[in-house]
Design a protein around this motif. Sequence first.
Motif, PDB file in Angstrom:
ATOM      1  N   UNK A 138      11.299 -12.270 -26.855  1.00  0.00           N
ATOM      2  CA  UNK A 138      11.428 -12.240 -25.403  1.00  0.00           C
ATOM      3  C   UNK A 138      10.887 -13.509 -24.752  1.00  0.00           C
ATOM      4  N   UNK A 139      11.583 -13.946 -23.711  1.00  0.00           N
ATOM      5  CA  UNK A 139      11.176 -15.105 -22.904  1.00  0.00           C
ATOM      6  C   UNK A 139      11.079 -14.666 -21.441  1.00  0.00           C
ATOM      7  N   UNK A 140      10.333 -15.401 -20.631  1.00  0.00           N
ATOM      8  CA  UNK A 140      10.296 -15.080 -19.201  1.00  0.00           C
ATOM      9  C   UNK A 140      11.700 -15.179 -18.591  1.00  0.00           C
ATOM     10  N   UNK A 141      11.903 -14.475 -17.475  1.00  0.00           N
ATOM     11  CA  UNK A 141      13.244 -14.376 -16.893  1.00  0.00           C
ATOM     12  C   UNK A 141      13.797 -15.693 -16.367  1.00  0.00           C
ATOM     13  N   UNK A 142      12.917 -16.662 -16.131  1.00  0.00           N
ATOM     14  CA  UNK A 142      13.408 -17.955 -15.636  1.00  0.00           C
ATOM     15  C   UNK A 142      13.429 -19.014 -16.744  1.00  0.00           C
ATOM     16  N   UNK A 143      13.471 -18.535 -18.003  1.00  0.00           N
ATOM     17  CA  UNK A 143      13.413 -19.429 -19.170  1.00  0.00           C
ATOM     18  C   UNK A 143      14.504 -19.036 -20.162  1.00  0.00           C
ATOM     19  N   UNK A 170      22.769 -11.804 -16.139  1.00  0.00           N
ATOM     20  CA  UNK A 170      23.108 -11.536 -14.744  1.00  0.00           C
ATOM     21  C   UNK A 170      21.894 -11.098 -13.915  1.00  0.00           C
ATOM     22  N   UNK A 171      20.824 -10.738 -14.585  1.00  0.00           N
ATOM     23  CA  UNK A 171      19.587 -10.363 -13.888  1.00  0.00           C
ATOM     24  C   UNK A 171      19.155 -11.474 -12.931  1.00  0.00           C
ATOM     25  N   UNK A 172      19.230 -12.715 -13.440  1.00  0.00           N
ATOM     26  CA  UNK A 172      18.832 -13.862 -12.618  1.00  0.00           C
ATOM     27  C   UNK A 172      20.009 -14.789 -12.342  1.00  0.00           C
ATOM     28  N   UNK A 173      21.012 -14.801 -13.233  1.00  0.00           N
ATOM     29  CA  UNK A 173      22.114 -15.756 -13.151  1.00  0.00           C
ATOM     30  C   UNK A 173      21.894 -16.942 -14.081  1.00  0.00           C
ATOM     31  N   UNK A 174      20.931 -16.806 -14.991  1.00  0.00           N
ATOM     32  CA  UNK A 174      20.583 -17.918 -15.901  1.00  0.00           C
ATOM     33  C   UNK A 174      21.664 -18.073 -16.980  1.00  0.00           C
ATOM     34  N   UNK A 315      15.086 -19.941  -0.817  1.00  0.00           N
ATOM     35  CA  UNK A 315      14.822 -20.744  -2.009  1.00  0.00           C
ATOM     36  C   UNK A 315      15.425 -20.085  -3.246  1.00  0.00           C
ATOM     37  N   UNK A 316      16.296 -20.790  -3.988  1.00  0.00           N
ATOM     38  CA  UNK A 316      16.826 -20.224  -5.236  1.00  0.00           C
ATOM     39  C   UNK A 316      15.688 -20.026  -6.241  1.00  0.00           C
ATOM     40  N   UNK A 317      15.803 -18.977  -7.042  1.00  0.00           N
ATOM     41  CA  UNK A 317      14.764 -18.641  -8.019  1.00  0.00           C
ATOM     42  C   UNK A 317      14.811 -19.581  -9.225  1.00  0.00           C
ATOM     43  N   UNK A 318      16.030 -19.971  -9.626  1.00  0.00           N
ATOM     44  CA  UNK A 318      16.173 -20.800 -10.827  1.00  0.00           C
ATOM     45  C   UNK A 318      16.382 -22.268 -10.473  1.00  0.00           C
ATOM     46  N   UNK A 319      15.916 -23.165 -11.333  1.00  0.00           N
ATOM     47  CA  UNK A 319      16.304 -24.571 -11.179  1.00  0.00           C
ATOM     48  C   UNK A 319      17.813 -24.729 -11.433  1.00  0.00           C
ATOM     49  N   UNK A 320      18.431 -25.673 -10.733  1.00  0.00           N
ATOM     50  CA  UNK A 320      19.894 -25.832 -10.796  1.00  0.00           C
ATOM     51  C   UNK A 320      20.399 -26.044 -12.230  1.00  0.00           C
ATOM     52  N   UNK A 321      19.586 -26.686 -13.044  1.00  0.00           N
ATOM     53  CA  UNK A 321      19.966 -27.063 -14.412  1.00  0.00           C
ATOM     54  C   UNK A 321      20.297 -25.861 -15.304  1.00  0.00           C
ATOM     55  N   UNK A 324      23.827 -20.578 -13.838  1.00  0.00           N
ATOM     56  CA  UNK A 324      25.267 -20.429 -14.089  1.00  0.00           C
ATOM     57  C   UNK A 324      25.965 -20.196 -12.753  1.00  0.00           C
ATOM     58  N   UNK A 325      27.239 -20.617 -12.641  1.00  0.00           N
ATOM     59  CA  UNK A 325      27.948 -20.457 -11.351  1.00  0.00           C
ATOM     60  C   UNK A 325      28.498 -19.046 -11.166  1.00  0.00           C
ATOM     61  N   UNK A 326      27.665 -18.042 -11.436  1.00  0.00           N
ATOM     62  CA  UNK A 326      28.126 -16.650 -11.453  1.00  0.00           C
ATOM     63  C   UNK A 326      27.441 -15.832 -10.356  1.00  0.00           C
ATOM     64  N   UNK A 327      26.121 -15.877 -10.364  1.00  0.00           N
ATOM     65  CA  UNK A 327      25.346 -15.134  -9.371  1.00  0.00           C
ATOM     66  C   UNK A 327      24.033 -15.885  -9.163  1.00  0.00           C
ATOM     67  N   UNK A 328      23.559 -15.931  -7.909  1.00  0.00           N
ATOM     68  CA  UNK A 328      22.353 -16.703  -7.613  1.00  0.00           C
ATOM     69  C   UNK A 328      21.252 -15.762  -7.115  1.00  0.00           C
ATOM     70  N   UNK A 329      20.060 -15.920  -7.689  1.00  0.00           N
ATOM     71  CA  UNK A 329      18.899 -15.151  -7.238  1.00  0.00           C
ATOM     72  C   UNK A 329      18.120 -15.996  -6.235  1.00  0.00           C
TER      73      UNK A 329
END
Length: 401
Positions: A138-143, A170-174, A315-321, A324-329
């Motif tokens: 397991x990794x953190x949700x933003x990793x 899809x939880x975060x869009x990562x 503020x978006x939760x994830x860094x742009x890098x 994914x262009x699917x869903x934004x948190x």
Amino acid sequence: MTLAVRRAGLSPGAVFGYALARAAGIMMQDDDSILLLTPGPLTTSAGVRGAMQQDWASRGGDFAALTARVRKRIAQLAGAGRSHVCVPIQGSGTTALEATIATLVPRTGCVLVLINGSYGHRLHAICRRLARPAMTLEWPENTVPVARQVAAFLDAHGEISHVAVVHCETTTGILNPLDKIAAVVAAAGRRLIVDAMSSFGALELDVSGLPCEAAVSSANKCLEGVPGVAFAVMSRKSLAAASGNAPSLTLDLHDQWRAFEKNGQWRFTPPTQVVAALDQALKEHAREGGIAARRARYAKNCRTLVRGMKALGFEPYLPARIQAPIIVTFRQPANRRFRFERFYDLLAERGIVIYPGKLTKADSFRIGCIGAIDSGDIRRALGVIADVLDDMKVKLAGPAP
Ligand SMILES: *Cc1c(COP(=O)(O)O)cnc(C)c1O
């Protein structure tokens, strides 16, 4: 309601009919009466909804031909050559995931589930319920999952037969690094199962090149069909060897596949209109220009959304890098007047449906970029969001701390 009607551009007579239908609790969907900015089901085209207006004999030749066409097109989109086949199944996306694990993982197997969000946890829950031995990393949700760590874990645990991973969590869009993970799984001689639910049709996937044993998705995400049917693109060889694995009759994709190969028919009643809608959705996908064109439209939706929300102070939760262009948190603003439930309700009243956050840590909400929508729809949604903030008397100075 008046707003929704005005937007739909209906005549007074239609407005009256619409009001009656609404009063009777009947959902009517006009082309732009409601925007589903969620992870699915999504806004669909008039063509896809129209394809459901016909009755089909499920055992008829026409429906068998339609099913064959859908299976072939989906396999092509997954980059399947002769090595992989598409096996559709009635139900939601999770049904197909459960059926895939039930069919491909023998009782003596062991699944390593890579987790960085709730859909990873769901894969693990499926293994446990099916009594398939399973381990997790397991990794953190933003990793994103780290391929090197997966390789080391596989090295240390020879009993692992399969690795399961979510493509776009899809939880975060990562966006998880599928290529790198597939490479270490293949190098370790194990088999990969990909939950490509929220990416299939919009992000490139090559099941034979990766390689992966199975990629699973459903009709009602990036393919822009309606809910009720899902599918796995699976290795022909593994399927052939999977007879008797599944502990359930309906979830047995080996038997489901054999039936399709034998006479082109579904074993049990198929959701005929839903499959017809998927056939139409696939035609529209091809007409648009396939995966590359769909990805480009969603990427533009995503850029428009992120830019506009930032301008409003979100503020978006994830860094742009790794987005994914699917869903934004987006993080919930710190402003005390901002209450998510009220924000959600005021948007829904105006025909814009967003999605609550599912994160375990940060308070957040999500806005989808997918479905039969373009950047004009996203701009319309941003305008409504600005109005709702005004109504709530919320003035965001800038990104929350
Ligand atoms: C939507 C989704 C699912 C589940 O699909 P259902 O149709 O709700 O069963 C599984 N995994 C991912 C990554 C998803 O986005």
